[in-house]
Design a protein around this motif. Structure first.
Motif, PDB file in Angstrom:
ATOM      1  N   ARG A  19     -12.141  -4.990  -2.732  1.00 11.75           N
ATOM      2  CA  ARG A  19     -10.761  -4.473  -2.743  1.00 11.75           C
ATOM      3  C   ARG A  19      -9.755  -5.369  -3.463  1.00 11.75           C
ATOM      4  O   ARG A  19      -8.556  -5.093  -3.419  1.00 11.75           O
ATOM      5  CB  ARG A  19     -10.235  -4.203  -1.326  1.00 11.75           C
ATOM      6  N   THR A  20     -10.228  -6.443  -4.067  1.00  8.19           N
ATOM      7  CA  THR A  20      -9.295  -7.346  -4.752  1.00  8.19           C
ATOM      8  C   THR A  20      -8.496  -6.586  -5.812  1.00  8.19           C
ATOM      9  O   THR A  20      -7.278  -6.775  -5.953  1.00  8.19           O
ATOM     10  CB  THR A  20     -10.083  -8.507  -5.398  1.00  8.19           C
ATOM     11  N   LEU A  23      -5.814  -4.581  -4.084  1.00  8.61           N
ATOM     12  CA  LEU A  23      -4.764  -5.428  -3.508  1.00  8.61           C
ATOM     13  C   LEU A  23      -3.850  -5.923  -4.627  1.00  8.61           C
ATOM     14  O   LEU A  23      -2.619  -5.946  -4.497  1.00  8.61           O
ATOM     15  CB  LEU A  23      -5.395  -6.600  -2.738  1.00  8.61           C
ATOM     16  N   PHE A  27       0.121  -4.663  -5.199  1.00  9.57           N
ATOM     17  CA  PHE A  27       1.200  -5.666  -5.136  1.00  9.57           C
ATOM     18  C   PHE A  27       2.032  -5.649  -6.410  1.00  9.57           C
ATOM     19  O   PHE A  27       3.263  -5.726  -6.374  1.00  9.57           O
ATOM     20  CB  PHE A  27       0.656  -7.079  -4.880  1.00  9.57           C
ATOM     21  N   GLN A  31       4.836  -4.164  -4.586  1.00  4.92           N
ATOM     22  CA  GLN A  31       5.198  -5.401  -3.879  1.00  4.92           C
ATOM     23  C   GLN A  31       4.655  -5.451  -2.450  1.00  4.92           C
ATOM     24  O   GLN A  31       5.290  -5.998  -1.545  1.00  4.92           O
ATOM     25  CB  GLN A  31       6.732  -5.639  -3.870  1.00  4.92           C
ATOM     26  N   GLU A  32       3.525  -4.851  -2.242  1.00  2.83           N
ATOM     27  CA  GLU A  32       2.845  -4.999  -0.951  1.00  2.83           C
ATOM     28  C   GLU A  32       1.337  -4.851  -1.152  1.00  2.83           C
ATOM     29  O   GLU A  32       0.897  -4.231  -2.124  1.00  2.83           O
ATOM     30  CB  GLU A  32       3.353  -3.966   0.066  1.00  2.83           C
ATOM     31  N   PHE A  33       0.589  -5.448  -0.226  1.00  2.00           N
ATOM     32  CA  PHE A  33      -0.872  -5.301  -0.285  1.00  2.00           C
ATOM     33  C   PHE A  33      -1.235  -4.026   0.455  1.00  2.00           C
ATOM     34  O   PHE A  33      -1.065  -3.945   1.677  1.00  2.00           O
ATOM     35  CB  PHE A  33      -1.549  -6.516   0.345  1.00  2.00           C
ATOM     36  N   ASN A  34      -1.698  -3.041  -0.285  1.00  2.93           N
ATOM     37  CA  ASN A  34      -1.912  -1.734   0.320  1.00  2.93           C
ATOM     38  C   ASN A  34      -2.903  -0.913  -0.510  1.00  2.93           C
ATOM     39  O   ASN A  34      -2.502  -0.207  -1.447  1.00  2.93           O
ATOM     40  CB  ASN A  34      -0.562  -1.011   0.413  1.00  2.93           C
ATOM     41  N   SER A  36      -4.181   1.821  -0.197  1.00  5.82           N
ATOM     42  CA  SER A  36      -3.929   3.267  -0.331  1.00  5.82           C
ATOM     43  C   SER A  36      -2.903   3.562  -1.423  1.00  5.82           C
ATOM     44  O   SER A  36      -2.771   4.703  -1.859  1.00  5.82           O
ATOM     45  CB  SER A  36      -3.464   3.849   1.005  1.00  5.82           C
ATOM     46  N   SER A  44     -16.015   4.355  -1.014  1.00  4.43           N
ATOM     47  CA  SER A  44     -17.181   3.587  -0.560  1.00  4.43           C
ATOM     48  C   SER A  44     -18.002   4.345   0.475  1.00  4.43           C
ATOM     49  O   SER A  44     -18.715   3.745   1.267  1.00  4.43           O
ATOM     50  CB  SER A  44     -16.709   2.246   0.007  1.00  4.43           C
TER      51      SER A  44
ATOM     52  N   GLY B  70      -5.475  -9.008   5.191  1.00  5.31           N
ATOM     53  CA  GLY B  70      -4.809  -7.850   4.580  1.00  5.31           C
ATOM     54  C   GLY B  70      -4.116  -8.236   3.288  1.00  5.31           C
ATOM     55  O   GLY B  70      -3.739  -7.375   2.496  1.00  5.31           O
ATOM     56  N   THR B  71      -3.928  -9.546   3.056  1.00  6.92           N
ATOM     57  CA  THR B  71      -3.408  -9.990   1.760  1.00  6.92           C
ATOM     58  C   THR B  71      -4.616 -10.257   0.860  1.00  6.92           C
ATOM     59  O   THR B  71      -5.759 -10.052   1.269  1.00  6.92           O
ATOM     60  CB  THR B  71      -2.601 -11.304   1.887  1.00  6.92           C
ATOM     61  N   ILE B  72      -4.339 -10.779  -0.314  1.00  5.44           N
ATOM     62  CA  ILE B  72      -5.427 -11.039  -1.272  1.00  5.44           C
ATOM     63  C   ILE B  72      -5.985 -12.466  -1.140  1.00  5.44           C
ATOM     64  O   ILE B  72      -6.871 -12.854  -1.890  1.00  5.44           O
ATOM     65  CB  ILE B  72      -4.892 -10.762  -2.699  1.00  5.44           C
ATOM     66  N   MET B 102      -8.329  -6.051   8.150  1.00  5.59           N
ATOM     67  CA  MET B 102      -7.421  -5.472   7.154  1.00  5.59           C
ATOM     68  C   MET B 102      -6.939  -4.088   7.609  1.00  5.59           C
ATOM     69  O   MET B 102      -5.754  -3.776   7.535  1.00  5.59           O
ATOM     70  CB  MET B 102      -8.118  -5.359   5.801  1.00  5.59           C
ATOM     71  N   LEU B 106      -3.281  -2.491   8.360  1.00  2.00           N
ATOM     72  CA  LEU B 106      -2.792  -1.296   7.662  1.00  2.00           C
ATOM     73  C   LEU B 106      -2.381  -0.211   8.665  1.00  2.00           C
ATOM     74  O   LEU B 106      -1.525   0.629   8.384  1.00  2.00           O
ATOM     75  CB  LEU B 106      -3.857  -0.753   6.705  1.00  2.00           C
ATOM     76  N   ASP B 157     -11.417   6.459   4.460  1.00  2.00           N
ATOM     77  CA  ASP B 157     -11.351   5.010   4.294  1.00  2.00           C
ATOM     78  C   ASP B 157     -10.889   4.366   5.601  1.00  2.00           C
ATOM     79  O   ASP B 157      -9.728   4.472   5.973  1.00  2.00           O
ATOM     80  CB  ASP B 157     -10.368   4.690   3.164  1.00  2.00           C
ATOM     81  N   GLY B 205      -5.219   2.972   7.967  1.00  2.00           N
ATOM     82  CA  GLY B 205      -3.783   3.149   7.824  1.00  2.00           C
ATOM     83  C   GLY B 205      -3.290   2.893   6.424  1.00  2.00           C
ATOM     84  O   GLY B 205      -4.047   2.512   5.522  1.00  2.00           O
ATOM     85  N   LYS B 206      -1.999   3.144   6.258  1.00  2.00           N
ATOM     86  CA  LYS B 206      -1.396   3.023   4.937  1.00  2.00           C
ATOM     87  C   LYS B 206      -0.153   2.145   4.961  1.00  2.00           C
ATOM     88  O   LYS B 206       0.690   2.219   4.070  1.00  2.00           O
ATOM     89  CB  LYS B 206      -1.053   4.420   4.412  1.00  2.00           C
ATOM     90  N   SER B 207      -0.005   1.331   6.041  1.00  2.00           N
ATOM     91  CA  SER B 207       1.158   0.445   6.090  1.00  2.00           C
ATOM     92  C   SER B 207       0.792  -0.847   5.374  1.00  2.00           C
ATOM     93  O   SER B 207      -0.078  -1.582   5.829  1.00  2.00           O
ATOM     94  CB  SER B 207       1.492   0.090   7.538  1.00  2.00           C
ATOM     95  N   GLY B 208       1.435  -1.108   4.268  1.00  2.00           N
ATOM     96  CA  GLY B 208       1.089  -2.285   3.470  1.00  2.00           C
ATOM     97  C   GLY B 208       1.497  -3.589   4.141  1.00  2.00           C
ATOM     98  O   GLY B 208       2.306  -3.615   5.062  1.00  2.00           O
ATOM     99  N   VAL B 209       0.894  -4.678   3.661  1.00  2.00           N
ATOM    100  CA  VAL B 209       1.250  -6.008   4.176  1.00  2.00           C
ATOM    101  C   VAL B 209       2.199  -6.667   3.173  1.00  2.00           C
ATOM    102  O   VAL B 209       1.877  -6.800   1.989  1.00  2.00           O
ATOM    103  CB  VAL B 209      -0.027  -6.873   4.363  1.00  2.00           C
ATOM    104  N   LYS B 210       3.373  -7.062   3.666  1.00  2.00           N
ATOM    105  CA  LYS B 210       4.374  -7.676   2.781  1.00  2.00           C
ATOM    106  C   LYS B 210       4.392  -9.188   3.000  1.00  2.00           C
ATOM    107  O   LYS B 210       4.063  -9.671   4.080  1.00  2.00           O
ATOM    108  CB  LYS B 210       5.760  -7.105   3.090  1.00  2.00           C
ATOM    109  N   ILE B 211       4.776  -9.915   1.969  1.00  2.00           N
ATOM    110  CA  ILE B 211       4.812 -11.379   2.105  1.00  2.00           C
ATOM    111  C   ILE B 211       6.212 -11.916   1.798  1.00  2.00           C
ATOM    112  O   ILE B 211       7.012 -11.267   1.116  1.00  2.00           O
ATOM    113  CB  ILE B 211       3.746 -12.060   1.220  1.00  2.00           C
TER     114      ILE B 211
END
Ligand code: SF4
Ligand code: SF4
Lengths: 80, 633
Positions: A19-20, A23, A27, A31-34, A36, A44, B70-72, B102, B106, B157, B205-211
């Motif tokens: 998923r890199t 991700l 971003f 601006q977010e890791f998501n 979807s 997969s 959940g981040t890279i 992850m 999400l 997913d 889920g589809k809630s992204g992770v923000k930094i």
């Protein structure tokens, strides 16, 4: 997909589902890791992943740069 | 408070009343425990009465993940399960990976607290849209692969934690599994799920992770990923996974098992078995395996495994000599949620009892041999809890009650069989930590540079000690072992292996050597700062790890764990016979034989380095006050 006039060959069997790419794409554009929201889609559910691109993909190629598993190969194409 | 990295929410699910509650993540807990294993331990301490039966509905399961998940951030994919385990009776944490952490983020949660139990078999769906308990009667008796495939086909997913039939039937050491490839919960998480009639948990889920600080984050990330890309062994790791470092061939050669050398070789793996690799989210190594048997009587079998190495470890059973049998047996064990280490040790131990005439075919229904057919029969009788299988299903503790005279021959610590025999690999921190950890013999938390081959200059260890964040003032003690030639004091170093593991597992970073090697406490702290925006320094992370470990120990003290149980298995002091070789318990560095006196001294030193009472092996009052844990005495 063509990026800078190069043809993209996808070796799906090398994909590890890490998923890199997703991700990184999400971003860059949201601006977010998501995963979807990524424009690169990794299905997969089968024995091997299936990779495709959303119609809104920006063709920026950053997903390809960040894959560490030799999934993507860019080949020069002659436009003539 | 607005969080970055964290979702800021904890989900509490009561299975008895079908009730859900969303709780805000406590800022103070974040300060003191960071996340992952830290906050999991704190939540369990606040929600569990330590003196309950682990398989009663009073037990509580906490599942959680860390702020970097959940981040890279490479290798940040850990999921932690914290509960009271039936095989050991210990209150502790286990780790798994794959994509559950992850997906939990999400879905919008950092941790989940599961209490009570259902009347009928159910599974939990957790997403950013809804929380729902679904009827799972259709999944009754289904194995881990069948259940995961079914739930993935229904949910798209997502990530799935499930138990197999062993867990459903309350086999006390039954594990759970994440996404078919990551084992989750030695010592009985699968059985605890079974006791709650909880077949599976699905997160999506589809809630992204923000930094918080993207610019600094990407600078750190790009520097790290370039280092990883330039790592000279990266491609080999990606190609072979855990097989890259395991000296199986060497060990089998020492015993004279020629056929097994070939059957477990890299060539066999690559040419005859490897189908594809699977990585946890953001992992650059990708060491999970999908194997396929391409010929012979098990042709067509697909095995999902956390590493082909685990399949090949079955070759340690004397009469398993073909890769087909090793993979088939491992697949049966893995799908049903049994533990491969327990099952192999059972076969070793019971076959030896049978040969001595202590157990008979009449009594057990088995003509004991260390081969494939016997292993399959025993697995079946354990899963079904039939006949002698009923005793085995209750774990080593039960077996040691029934065959008390032979307890001294069991390779177990606190009811859990050893993962690392120090007579094979010498006594490093991984081997030693099995003794002092309340959870007994487990993998992971004892990792340190003592897995290097012996004979390295002591200076080279120092670099790694600094990387792990060991404070300068501890260095001289670490280089003061019980006997001067031993080089390093394994007892003292183990405290810092545990703390480093706890830092990584609080943040969510995988502690396996191949990932851990790229991190230092400094880098982990910088990632934490840029992801969350919280101004924590290295000392804060170190302290939080120490607090978590002490809290975990205090919970176990209430259950009765103290020095009397931190014992080397007596069998370690006898030579291990492998073929013509006689392997003795040696220190990892200089090859000095470890006597019971040296072992006791190392245990003393471990407690001393932790600031604990040496006689009782438990935290001292001053330590408890220093860590702000007085309310948990
Ligand atoms: S090319 Fe760019 S926009 Fe398209 S999927 Fe890759 S990263 Fe996303
Ligand atoms: S980064 Fe490469 S290996 Fe990872 S999911 Fe994307 S395509 Fe697959």
């Amino acid at each position: 997909m063509n990026i800078d006039n190069k043809l993209l060959i996808i070796h799906e069997n090398n994909c590890t589902n890490c998923r890199t790419c997703q991700l990184r794409c999400s971003f860059l554009h949201f601006q977010e890791f998501n995963p979807s929201k990524a424009y690169i889609l990794i299905d997969s559910t089968g024995l091997f992943p299936k990779i495709s691109f959303h119609k809104d993909c920006k063709k920026c190629g950053i997903c390809i740069d960040y894959c560490l598993y030799d999934v993507f190969e860019l080949v020069e194409v002659d436009n003539q | 408070m607005k969080f970055f990295g964290y979702t800021g929410k904890i989900l509490k699910i009561d299975l008895t009343d079908n009730e859900f509650q969303i709780i805000s993540l406590d800022e103070n807990d974040v300060n003191e425990y960071i996340g992952g294993i830290g906050i999991n331990t704190k939540l369990l301490a606040d929600n569990l009465n330590p003196n309950i039966d682990p398989l009663s509905l009073d037990n509580v399961i906490i599942i959680g993940t860390g702020p970097l998940v959940g981040t890279i951030v490479p290798g940040a994919s850990r999921t932690v399960g914290t509960t009271k385990f039936p095989a050991s009776n210990a209150i502790t944490s286990v780790c798994g990976s794959s994509a559950f952490g992850m997906n939990l983020k999400l879905a919008g949660y950092d941790h989940i607290i599961i209490t009570g139990g259902s009347e009928n078999l159910i599974y939990i769906e957790i997403s950013d849209k809804k929380i729902k308990l679904h009827d799972a009667s259709k999944l009754q008796g289904k194995d881990i692969v069948e259940t995961t495939d079914y739930l993935k086909s229904k949910n798209g997913d997502c990530s799935v934690i499930t138990n197999g039939t062993a867990g459903e039937n309350l086999v006390k050491f039954a594990m759970a599994s994440i996404d078919k490839v990551s084992t989750f919960g030695r010592a009985g998480l699968g059985a605890i799920m079974g006791s709650k009639k909880l077949k599976a948990i699905v997160a999506k889920g589809k809630s992204g992770v923000k930094i918080a600080k993207p610019k600094q984050f990407w600078e750190l990330y790009n520097k790290l990923i370039n280092r990883i890309k330039n790592y000279s062994h990266l491609k080999e790791w990606q190609k072979l996974g855990q097989l890259k470092t395991a000296p199986l061939g060497m060990l089998f050669a020492a015993v004279g098992w020629k056929q097994k050398i070939k059957q477990s070789s890299n060539r066999t793996y690559l040419k005859k078995l490897k189908k594809r690799r699977i990585a946890c989210p953001s992992c650059p190594i990708g060491d999970k395996d999908v194997l396929e048997i391409k010929e012979g009587k098990f042709k067509g079998l697909i095995n999902y495994t956390s590493s082909a190495l685990n399949d090949f470890l079955l070759f340690f059973l004397e009469d398993i000599s073909s890769y087909e049998e090793a993979v088939k047996a491992f697949d049966v064990i893995d799908r049903t949620g049994l533990d491969a280490l327990t099952m192999t040790q059972y076969l070793e131990f019971c076959t030896d009892l049978y040969r001595k005439g202590v157990i008979s075919e009449k009594e057990t229904g088995i003509q004991w041999k260390k081969d494939f057919e016997t292993l399959m029969k025993v697995c079946k009788m354990v899963i079904k809890r039939e006949g002698f299988g009923k005793i085995l299903a209750d774990g080593w503790k039960k077996l040691s009650e029934v065959y008390n005279d032979y307890e001294k021959d069991m390779l177990i610590v606190k009811g859990v069989e050893q993962v690392f025999d120090p007579r094979i690999m010498r006594l490093g921190t991984m081997e030693f930590e099995q003794v002092v950890n309340p959870k007994g013999a487990h993998v992971a938390s004892g990792g340190s540079p003592t897995y290097f081959s012996p004979g390295r200059p002591l200076e080279s260890f120092k670099t790694h000690f600094y990387r792990m964040g060991i404070p300068e003032n501890a260095m001289s003690r670490l280089f003061s072992p019980p006997l001067p030639n031993m080089g390093i004091n394994i007892g003292r170093l183990t405290r810092y292996s545990e703390d480093w593991y706890t830092v990584l597992t609080s943040l969510g970073i995988c502690a396996r050597a191949q990932i851990n090697r790229f991190y230092s406490l400094k880098l982990a702290t910088e990632f934490y700062q840029t992801v969350t925006g919280l101004e924590k320094n290295e000392e804060d992370l170190r302290k939080s790890a120490e607090r978590t470990w002490n809290l975990m120990k205090l919970l176990n003290v209430k259950v009765g764990f103290d020095r009397s149980q931190d014992k080397f298995p007596p069998a370690w002091f006898k030579p291990l016979l492998m073929g013509n070789a006689e392997l003795k318990l040696m220190d990892f560095y200089a090859g000095i034989e470890i006597t019971p006196e040296i072992a006791e001294k190392l245990i003393d030193d471990y407690y001393d380095e932790r600031g604990w009472d040496i006689k009782r092996g438990i935290p001292r009052k001053e330590k408890i006050e220093e860590l702000n844990l007085s309310k948990y005495i």
